[in-house]
Scaffold this active site. Structure first.
Site, PDB file in Angstrom:
ATOM      1  N   TYR A 149      51.883  25.884  32.284  1.00 18.70           N
ATOM      2  CA  TYR A 149      51.173  26.268  33.512  1.00 18.70           C
ATOM      3  C   TYR A 149      50.157  27.369  33.203  1.00 18.70           C
ATOM      4  CZ  TYR A 149      50.395  27.820  38.323  1.00 18.70           C
ATOM      5  OH  TYR A 149      49.821  28.157  39.515  1.00 18.70           O
ATOM      6  N   LYS A 153      46.021  27.125  33.714  1.00 13.91           N
ATOM      7  CA  LYS A 153      45.234  28.024  34.559  1.00 13.91           C
ATOM      8  C   LYS A 153      44.248  28.846  33.729  1.00 13.91           C
ATOM      9  CE  LYS A 153      46.801  26.804  38.555  1.00 13.91           C
ATOM     10  NZ  LYS A 153      45.925  26.122  39.539  1.00 13.91           N
TER      11      LYS A 153
END
Length: 244
Positions: A149, A153
């Protein structure tokens, strides 16, 4: 200056719930014609019942051609919020190839695909536009069990900087909003255990998690002419988490 998006056409991804759903409502209340994209058709239908002026497009954003077809139906776009996101959490040693593909297909690939469409549309019309990508504090700080994750990002932040540099001369502004934990329904569920929440709260100077409207307000500011000199930036809605 009062914000008014009358005459503007706005696309919101991940629009069926949480931050995306509230963004749709806010944009519509400010006069925008809103096109809501999400996978869950039932939730989109319920949203349209709340806000009849919007148009809904059930689509799996991980599918490149399906997304392109939906955007062709939308037509011209002035404002874009790339809000759809996916997190699969756990230690790196348990990450599967499928986990990586799923996260990057939504968090990165879909952002690139949809932004490409909107930028081409703005250029073809020779008009300015504003794009906001919902990134995360995880783009600039390491979080346990968030390796993939965080990577996704971080890619969003880099993509935003590059596109802002490339299309700023055309009057197209592209920015990020980088929230901490936000108290959506899912956020309240996932962070309800004090043993999980308290260590994170201890790292946030304001000692609380964010509310949905605090993210929405930052997005609206970046979409509007109030931020006319802002592009390629990260706006942290994180209570000071990344600053200390």
């Amino acid at each position: 200056m009062e914000i008014n998006f009358t005459g503007k056409r706005a696309v919101v991804t991940g629009a069926s719930q949480g931050i995306g759903r509230e963004l749709v409502k806010k944009l519509a209340s400010l006069g925008a014609k809103v096109f809501a994209l999400a996978r869950n058709k039932d939730l989109l239908v319920s949203l349209k019942q709340e806000v009849p002026s919007i148009e809904i497009y059930p689509v799996d954003l991980s599918k490149w051609s399906d997304t392109e077809n939906a955007l062709k139906q939308v037509g011209d776009v002035d404002l874009l919020i790339n809000n759809a996101g996916l997190a699969v959490l756990g230690p790196l040693t348990e990450v599967s190839e499928n986990d990586v593909d799923r996260i990057f297909s939504i968090n990165v690939k879909a952002v690139i695909n949809i932004t490409k469409y909107v930028v081409k549309n703005l250029l073809s019309r020779n008009v300015p536009g504003s794009i906001v990508n919902i990134s995360s504090q995880a783009s600039v700080t390491g979080l346990i069990d968030h390796t993939v994750y965080c990577a996704s990002k971080g890619a969003v932040d880099a993509f935003t900087r590059a596109t802002a540099a490339e299309y700023g001369p055309h009057g197209i502004r592209i920015n990020n909003v980088n929230p901490t934990v936000i108290m959506t329904d899912m956020g309240r569920l996932g962070w309800s255990d004090p043993q999980v929440a308290n260590p994170m709260l201890a790292k946030i100077p304001l000692r609380r998690f964010g509310e949905v409207d605090e993210v929405v307000n930052s997005v609206i500011f970046l979409l509007s002419d109030l931020s006319s000199m802002t592009t390629g930036s990260n706006v942290y809605v994180d209570g000071g988490f990344v600053s200390v």
